[in-house]
Design a protein around this motif. Structure first.
Motif, PDB file in Angstrom:
ATOM      1  N   VAL A  86       0.858  -1.177   0.000  1.00  0.00           N
ATOM      2  CA  VAL A  86       0.000   0.000   0.000  1.00  0.00           C
ATOM      3  C   VAL A  86       0.897   1.231   0.000  1.00  0.00           C
ATOM      4  N   ASP A  87       0.662   2.162  -0.927  1.00  0.00           N
ATOM      5  CA  ASP A  87       1.488   3.365  -1.053  1.00  0.00           C
ATOM      6  C   ASP A  87       0.721   4.567  -0.517  1.00  0.00           C
ATOM      7  N   LEU A  88       1.195   5.121   0.585  1.00  0.00           N
ATOM      8  CA  LEU A  88       0.584   6.319   1.181  1.00  0.00           C
ATOM      9  C   LEU A  88       1.476   7.545   1.031  1.00  0.00           C
ATOM     10  N   LEU A 100      -2.419   4.919   7.997  1.00  0.00           N
ATOM     11  CA  LEU A 100      -1.608   3.811   8.493  1.00  0.00           C
ATOM     12  C   LEU A 100      -2.272   3.157   9.694  1.00  0.00           C
ATOM     13  N   THR A 101      -2.723   3.972  10.627  1.00  0.00           N
ATOM     14  CA  THR A 101      -3.397   3.431  11.812  1.00  0.00           C
ATOM     15  C   THR A 101      -4.619   2.608  11.424  1.00  0.00           C
ATOM     16  N   ALA A 102      -5.397   3.109  10.458  1.00  0.00           N
ATOM     17  CA  ALA A 102      -6.591   2.390  10.018  1.00  0.00           C
ATOM     18  C   ALA A 102      -6.218   1.064   9.359  1.00  0.00           C
ATOM     19  N   LEU A 103      -5.149   1.053   8.564  1.00  0.00           N
ATOM     20  CA  LEU A 103      -4.704  -0.174   7.907  1.00  0.00           C
ATOM     21  C   LEU A 103      -4.283  -1.226   8.921  1.00  0.00           C
ATOM     22  N   LEU A 123       2.041  -7.244   5.189  1.00  0.00           N
ATOM     23  CA  LEU A 123       1.572  -5.938   4.717  1.00  0.00           C
ATOM     24  C   LEU A 123       2.759  -4.984   4.721  1.00  0.00           C
ATOM     25  N   LEU A 124       2.998  -4.318   3.595  1.00  0.00           N
ATOM     26  CA  LEU A 124       4.078  -3.345   3.480  1.00  0.00           C
ATOM     27  C   LEU A 124       3.475  -2.009   3.069  1.00  0.00           C
ATOM     28  N   VAL A 125       3.622  -1.011   3.922  1.00  0.00           N
ATOM     29  CA  VAL A 125       3.066   0.319   3.667  1.00  0.00           C
ATOM     30  C   VAL A 125       4.205   1.285   3.378  1.00  0.00           C
ATOM     31  N   ARG A 126       4.141   1.917   2.213  1.00  0.00           N
ATOM     32  CA  ARG A 126       5.165   2.902   1.824  1.00  0.00           C
ATOM     33  C   ARG A 126       4.711   4.286   2.261  1.00  0.00           C
ATOM     34  N   LEU A 127       5.491   4.900   3.143  1.00  0.00           N
ATOM     35  CA  LEU A 127       5.181   6.246   3.623  1.00  0.00           C
ATOM     36  C   LEU A 127       6.014   7.302   2.919  1.00  0.00           C
ATOM     37  N   GLY A 128       7.122   6.887   2.348  1.00  0.00           N
ATOM     38  CA  GLY A 128       8.015   7.797   1.647  1.00  0.00           C
ATOM     39  C   GLY A 128       9.114   6.999   0.983  1.00  0.00           C
TER      40      GLY A 128
END
Length: 450
Positions: A86-88, A100-103, A123-128
Motif C-alpha cells: 500500500v502506497d501512502l 496507516l493506523t486504520a490499515l 503488509l508493506l506500507v510505503r510512507l516515503g
C-alpha cells in the motif's frame, strides 16, 4: 503421482485453540509483528525472503481443513504468501499516519480462513522513499513468540541480505519441523510419561476451584462479542534494582518474584488464600525443535496457598517450589488436564484458570536488515481471559502490560489493580520480610506507576 500435501493430527493445544477460534466473534489468536523501516528498502529482496521462510518452515504452509467432520493439519508443499503493498507517500503527514493506523487496525481485526489459508500474511506500507511500515501477521495455530523473535526474524535478516547480494543464504534446514513434534508429542501422551505427570497434576490441583470474581468496578458493557483493554505500568528503576537484590538472595527468578506479587494482589480482591493462575510455557524440550516454527506452547497452572506464608520471603519459597514443579511436568497438555480433572464450569466452558501471568524473557529485537533501521511498533493484544499480565524488560526498564476483559472490568479498575502490583513490589523492595498480612491489605504506599 505424489500428493501436494500431507495431513497430520492437531496437538491437543491446537485442538483447544481451533475450537475457541470457531466460537469467537473476533480475531483473537493473531500474532502481528510491526516495524517502521527507515532507509532504502529493496522490496524484491524482502518478497524473496518471505517466500523462502515459507519454503523452509512447514508450519507456514499449514492449513486446518475439516476431514470427516474433524480438523486436520494439512501441510502443502508450496504456499504463496503475497506481500500486500500500500502506497501512502502521496498523502500529507497527518493523513499518512491516520491511514496507516486504520490499515493496521483493520489487519489486526482480519480473521484468517483456517481451512483455506495461508495463515501468515505480510503488509508493506510505503510512507516515503525511505520510510516503510512492515507488518507480518500469523495465526497462533502455526506460530508462537519464540518462532517469531528467535527464528523467523533472525532468518529474515540472513535471507534479505543474501537476496540483496544475489547469493544463497546458506541456512541449514531445521532438524525438526512442527509435524515431527506433533507425532512425537502424540506418542509421548500414549506412554508412561503422561501417566506420571497426570498423577502429579491431579495431586497438585485436587479440589481446585475457579478463582472467585475480583471485587473491582464492573464495566457494565454488554456481553456480546469480546472487547479487551490494556493498561501499562513501569516499575521505577530504584525499585527494580532493589528487587534484583531480593530475588538473588531468595534464589528465585524474576518470574517467581513478580508472580508472587501478583498473587498477593489477587488474594486481596478475591478474599481467598488459594490462588491459581495460568502461565504460557514452551514445550521445546527436545533439541531438534529449538529452531522449528510452530505453536509449541502449553498452559501451566500455578497454585499458591497464601495462608501458609507469614512473610513475603516465605511466600517466595512456596512460589519457587510451585513453579519448579510445574515446569518439570510441563509436557502434559492443559486440555487433557481439563478433560481429566473436570473443573467447575464457568460459563459455557470448563476451566482451571481465568487469569494469566507471564514474564517475557525473549528479547524483542527488530530485524537487522542491511541499510535499514527497524523500530518495533507495539500493538494492543487480545485475550479470552479475565486478566492477562505480562512483565518484560525494555531498554533497561521493568514494564508491565495488563490486558483485561473490557466487558467485565473498567479501565480505571484495571489501572488500579496494576498500580497495586507496583505498590506491593515497592514494599517488597524496601523489606522482603514484610508480613504477608500487611500486603494483603491495600495501601497507598507509593504513587501508581504509569
Amino acid at each position: 503421482m505424489s500428493s501436494p500435501y500431507t495431513d497430520h493430527p492437531l496437538t491437543h493445544a491446537q485442538q483447544g485453540m481451533w475450537f475457541l477460534e470457531r466460537m469467537s466473534r473476533g480475531a483473537v489468536y493473531v500474532d502481528p509483528m510491526t516495524f517502521r523501516l527507515t532507509g532504502r528498502l529493496d522490496v524484491g529482496a524482502l518478497c524473496r525472503g518471505v517466500a523462502q521462510l515459507c519454503h523452509r518452515h512447514a508450519a507456514l504452509r499449514t492449513t486446518f481443513p475439516l476431514l470427516g467432520g474433524r480438523p486436520v493439519q494439512r501441510v502443502s508443499e508450496q504456499v504463496t504468501v503475497p506481500v500486500r503493498q500500500v502506497d501512502l507517500s502521496a498523502h500529507d503527514e497527518a493523513d499518512r499516519e491516520r491511514e496507516l493506523t486504520a490499515l493496521l487496525e483493520a489487519d489486526t481485526r482480519d480473521r484468517f480462513d483456517l481451512a483455506e489459508g495461508p495463515l501468515v500474511r505480510v503488509l508493506l506500507v510505503r510512507l516515503g522513499p525511505e520510510e516503510h511500515v512492515l507488518r507480518m501477521t500469523a495465526h497462533h495455530l502455526v506460530s508462537d513468540a519464540w518462532s517469531w523473535w528467535a527464528v523467523l526474524l533472525r532468518e529474515l535478516e540472513t535471507l534479505y541480505a543474501a537476496a540483496l547480494d544475489g547469493r544463497d543464504a546458506g541456512l541449514a534446514p531445521s532438524p525438526g519441523q512442527f509435524p515431527d513434534f506433533v507425532h512425537w508429542h502424540r506418542d509421548w501422551c500414549a506412554g508412561p510419561g503422561y501417566d506420571r505427570q497426570l498423577t502429579y497434576w491431579k495431586s497438585t490441583l485436587a479440589s481446585l476451584q475457579p478463582l472467585p470474581e475480583l471485587d473491582l468496578a464492573r464495566s457494565g458493557q454488554p456481553a456480546a462479542g469480546r472487547r479487551t483493554g490494556t493498561v501499562w505500568a513501569t516499575v521505577p528503576r530504584p525499585v527494580a534494582a532493589a528487587l534484583d537484590d531480593v530475588r538473588t538472595y531468595a534464589r528465585v527468578t524474576p518470574f517467581m518474584l513478580l508472580l508472587a506479587a501478583f498473587q498477593v494482589v489477587l488474594g486481596r480482591h478475591t478474599g481467598t488464600d488459594d490462588i491459581a493462575v495460568g502461565t504460557r510455557a514452551a514445550v521445546r524440550s527436545r533439541p531438534e525443535f529449538e529452531d522449528a516454527v510452530g505453536f509449541f506452547v502449553n498452559l501451566l497452572v500455578l497454585r499458591t496457598d497464601l495462608g501458609r506464608a507469614t512473610t513475603f520471603r516465605k511466600l517466595l519459597h512456596a512460589v519457587r517450589a510451585t513453579a519448579l514443579g510445574a515446569y518439570a511436568h510441563r509436557e502434559i497438555p492443559f486440555e487433557k488436564l481439563v478433560e481429566e480433572i473436570r473443573p467447575a464450569r464457568r460459563g459455557r466452558f470448563h476451566s482451571l484458570v481465568n487469569v494469566l501471568f507471564s514474564f517475557q524473557s525473549i528479547p524483542e529485537v527488530p530485524p537487522r536488515l542491511p541499510g535499514l533501521d527497524a523500530r518495533l511498533i507495539n500493538h494492543d493484544p487480545q485475550t479470552l481471559y479475565d486478566l492477562d499480565l505480562v512483565f518484560f524488560e525494555e531498554d533497561g526498564e521493568l514494564r508491565a502490560l495488563l490486558t483485561y476483559d473490557g466487558h467485565r472490568y473498567t479501565a480505571q479498575a484495571a489501572t488500579g489493580l496494576l498500580g497495586e502490583v507496583c505498590d506491593v513490589l515497592a514494599a517488597v523492595a524496601a523489606d522482603p520480610d514484610v508480613p504477608l498480612s500487611a500486603l494483603l491489605v491495600p495501601t497507598k504506599a507509593m504513587p501508581h506507576a504509569g
